[in-house]
Design a protein around this motif. Structure first.
Motif, PDB file in Angstrom:
ATOM      1  N   ASP A 299     -22.363  -2.796 123.647  1.00 18.68           N
ATOM      2  CA  ASP A 299     -21.741  -3.594 124.701  1.00 18.68           C
ATOM      3  C   ASP A 299     -20.528  -2.881 125.289  1.00 18.68           C
ATOM      4  O   ASP A 299     -20.272  -2.959 126.498  1.00 18.68           O
ATOM      5  CB  ASP A 299     -21.322  -4.954 124.154  1.00 18.68           C
ATOM      6  N   VAL A 300     -19.778  -2.200 124.443  1.00 17.83           N
ATOM      7  CA  VAL A 300     -18.600  -1.479 124.918  1.00 17.83           C
ATOM      8  C   VAL A 300     -19.015  -0.337 125.849  1.00 17.83           C
ATOM      9  O   VAL A 300     -18.432  -0.130 126.920  1.00 17.83           O
ATOM     10  CB  VAL A 300     -17.764  -0.956 123.738  1.00 17.83           C
ATOM     11  N   LEU A 301     -20.033   0.415 125.448  1.00 17.11           N
ATOM     12  CA  LEU A 301     -20.494   1.526 126.279  1.00 17.11           C
ATOM     13  C   LEU A 301     -21.053   1.026 127.613  1.00 17.11           C
ATOM     14  O   LEU A 301     -20.836   1.646 128.658  1.00 17.11           O
ATOM     15  CB  LEU A 301     -21.554   2.337 125.533  1.00 17.11           C
ATOM     16  N   ASP A 302     -21.766  -0.100 127.576  1.00 17.19           N
ATOM     17  CA  ASP A 302     -22.301  -0.666 128.814  1.00 17.19           C
ATOM     18  C   ASP A 302     -21.156  -1.055 129.752  1.00 17.19           C
ATOM     19  O   ASP A 302     -21.201  -0.772 130.962  1.00 17.19           O
ATOM     20  CB  ASP A 302     -23.152  -1.888 128.495  1.00 17.19           C
ATOM     21  N   ALA A 303     -20.125  -1.695 129.206  1.00  9.20           N
ATOM     22  CA  ALA A 303     -18.976  -2.072 130.028  1.00  9.20           C
ATOM     23  C   ALA A 303     -18.243  -0.839 130.546  1.00  9.20           C
ATOM     24  O   ALA A 303     -17.789  -0.813 131.693  1.00  9.20           O
ATOM     25  CB  ALA A 303     -18.025  -2.961 129.229  1.00  9.20           C
ATOM     26  N   ALA A 304     -18.130   0.184 129.711  1.00  8.49           N
ATOM     27  CA  ALA A 304     -17.449   1.411 130.143  1.00  8.49           C
ATOM     28  C   ALA A 304     -18.140   2.015 131.355  1.00  8.49           C
ATOM     29  O   ALA A 304     -17.480   2.502 132.286  1.00  8.49           O
ATOM     30  CB  ALA A 304     -17.404   2.411 128.988  1.00  8.49           C
ATOM     31  N   ASP A 305     -19.466   1.980 131.370  1.00  8.00           N
ATOM     32  CA  ASP A 305     -20.203   2.486 132.528  1.00  8.00           C
ATOM     33  C   ASP A 305     -19.904   1.663 133.777  1.00  8.00           C
ATOM     34  O   ASP A 305     -19.818   2.198 134.894  1.00  8.00           O
ATOM     35  CB  ASP A 305     -21.706   2.463 132.257  1.00  8.00           C
ATOM     36  N   ARG A 306     -19.742   0.359 133.620  1.00  6.45           N
ATOM     37  CA  ARG A 306     -19.499  -0.516 134.763  1.00  6.45           C
ATOM     38  C   ARG A 306     -18.124  -0.250 135.394  1.00  6.45           C
ATOM     39  O   ARG A 306     -17.970  -0.319 136.611  1.00  6.45           O
ATOM     40  CB  ARG A 306     -19.582  -1.986 134.340  1.00  6.45           C
ATOM     41  N   TYR A 307     -17.124   0.023 134.550  1.00  8.65           N
ATOM     42  CA  TYR A 307     -15.753   0.152 135.055  1.00  8.65           C
ATOM     43  C   TYR A 307     -15.374   1.591 135.393  1.00  8.65           C
ATOM     44  O   TYR A 307     -14.424   1.818 136.129  1.00  8.65           O
ATOM     45  CB  TYR A 307     -14.760  -0.425 134.048  1.00  8.65           C
ATOM     46  N   GLY A 308     -16.099   2.541 134.855  1.00 14.70           N
ATOM     47  CA  GLY A 308     -15.873   3.933 135.210  1.00 14.70           C
ATOM     48  C   GLY A 308     -14.450   4.395 134.923  1.00 14.70           C
ATOM     49  O   GLY A 308     -13.876   4.095 133.868  1.00 14.70           O
ATOM     50  N   ASP A 309     -13.862   5.103 135.880  1.00 12.84           N
ATOM     51  CA  ASP A 309     -12.534   5.692 135.684  1.00 12.84           C
ATOM     52  C   ASP A 309     -11.423   4.655 135.595  1.00 12.84           C
ATOM     53  O   ASP A 309     -10.302   4.999 135.207  1.00 12.84           O
ATOM     54  CB  ASP A 309     -12.217   6.666 136.824  1.00 12.84           C
ATOM     55  N   ARG A 310     -11.705   3.421 135.956  1.00 14.74           N
ATOM     56  CA  ARG A 310     -10.674   2.390 135.863  1.00 14.74           C
ATOM     57  C   ARG A 310     -10.425   1.945 134.415  1.00 14.74           C
ATOM     58  O   ARG A 310      -9.415   1.312 134.121  1.00 14.74           O
ATOM     59  CB  ARG A 310     -11.033   1.172 136.710  1.00 14.74           C
ATOM     60  N   LEU A 311     -11.348   2.255 133.528  1.00 15.43           N
ATOM     61  CA  LEU A 311     -11.214   1.792 132.142  1.00 15.43           C
ATOM     62  C   LEU A 311     -10.108   2.549 131.425  1.00 15.43           C
ATOM     63  O   LEU A 311     -10.181   3.761 131.242  1.00 15.43           O
ATOM     64  CB  LEU A 311     -12.536   1.964 131.390  1.00 15.43           C
ATOM     65  N   ALA A 312      -9.084   1.810 130.997  1.00 10.25           N
ATOM     66  CA  ALA A 312      -8.000   2.414 130.222  1.00 10.25           C
ATOM     67  C   ALA A 312      -8.369   2.528 128.749  1.00 10.25           C
ATOM     68  O   ALA A 312      -7.845   3.391 128.032  1.00 10.25           O
ATOM     69  CB  ALA A 312      -6.722   1.587 130.375  1.00 10.25           C
TER      70      ALA A 312
END
Length: 351
Positions: free
Chosen positions: A155-168
């Protein structure tokens, strides 16, 4: 000025407690803060009457005078979504409404903490899914996630893909003691290798994982028909829909539980009162329990709550209340602030 969007991988991961704790930490550093929840999803009715306490709590805890309609500019009710589908709600106008509210909140703030909906996709029909909100507010994203097993990394990796470079980065919240070591040794290193910074792992704290019986009664609009102490914590609920004998075997395996059953099921109520881990009864349909059940509850010191709603609707409300995973008050925010200081990279969380 820094804007941080607190997003999550699922509903009820404790975003509000984290958002307000971070805002308090920023205030402690003599920074002015703003708070908003662009998409309100805690509803009392299909037409969108909100009972979301988060903006009110933010006003109280942070000492803000922001209008609630700016803090929560869109109430995402089923009726509202129907309007989106029929074309009576314009996504462009909705985005403008959110942006105008954000502009008002951010005008005099050093930091704005915005809270996304539970799931990244919520709001997509209206163009207000969490990744779109991050773009609209030009926000960095802190992902708040539960962690119970290694598969939660998906789930974390899926969300990371959605937010891209905005993910802190990701903050794991309410992590059981049994998996803390595995998270530190394996999952965190794996995520870091995939360019997903792990900003902390907050352990599960029982008093933040449940609600008191008194709070539960207030959230359900229940009548308490016994004089028992209502300060016990409830972390889960069980549904009593089986025979009394089967119910007792089921209930005896539970701890810190509320038992939901029909007000006319004296056999299930009696079985629940014989189970040491049951903290209260929630009787549906507006039915008063029998005198025998009331007497047994008084002897056991177990509160009995009576609600007018049917069992299905009561279960839905319990899922929403207990799924929130925190008691909504100043003490919760203060406790979370201490946990973040101890178990997370506060500087990285604040940006």
């Amino acid at each position: 000025m820094t804007t941080t969007l607190l997003a999550s991988t699922a509903d009820s991961t404790g975003k509000t407690a984290v958002a307000l704790a971070l805002a308090r930490a920023a205030q402690d550093r003599e920074r002015t803060v703003g708070y908003m929840k662009p998409l309100g999803t805690h509803l009392q009715s299909n037409v969108g009457k909100t009972l979301d306490p988060d903006p009110l709590l933010a006003r109280d805890v942070l000492g803000l005078d922001t209008e609630v309609h700016d803090m929560e500019p869109v109430v995402y009710s089923p009726t509202f979504v129907d309007g989106v589908l029929r074309g009576t709600e314009d996504p462009d106008e909705l985005r403008e409404r959110v942006r105008e509210a954000y502009d008002d909140i951010s005008a005099n703030a050093d930091d704005v903490f915005a809270e996304a909906a539970g799931r990244p996709r919520t709001g997509r029909a209206a163009g207000l899914a969490s990744p779109a909100l991050a773009d609209l507010l030009d926000a960095r994203v802190v992902l708040v996630s539960d962690y119970a097993e290694s598969r939660d990394v998906d789930d974390v990796l899926d969300a990371a893909d959605r937010y891209g470079d905005r993910l802190a980065g990701v903050l794991f919240n309410r992590v059981p003691d049994a998996v803390l070591d595995d998270l530190d040794a394996d999952a965190a290193a794996f995520l870091e290798s995939r360019d997903v910074p792990v900003l902390g792992a907050v352990p599960r704290v029982p008093e933040l994982a449940g609600v008191t019986v008194a709070d539960l009664a207030a959230e359900l609009g229940a009548r308490t028909v016994t004089d028992a102490d209502a300060g016990a914590l409830v972390e889960r609920f069980l549904v009593g829909a089986m025979s009394g004998e089967s119910a007792l075997r089921h209930f005896r395996r539970a701890t810190n539980a509320a038992v939901v059953t029909g007000g006319d099921r004296a056999d299930v109520q009696t079985a629940a009162l014989d189970a040491p881990g049951v903290e209260c009864l929630v009787l549906t349909g507006g039915h008063e329990p029998s005198g025998a059940v009331l007497g047994k509850a008084a002897d056991a010191g177990v509160p009995v709550l009576v609600v007018a709603t049917d069992t299905l609707r009561t279960i839905e409300r319990l899922e929403a209340v207990l799924g929130g995973g925190h008691v909504r008050n100043r003490d919760t925010v203060a406790r979370m602030q201490g946990l973040l200081a101890e178990h997370a990279d506060l500087d990285a969380l604040l940006g």
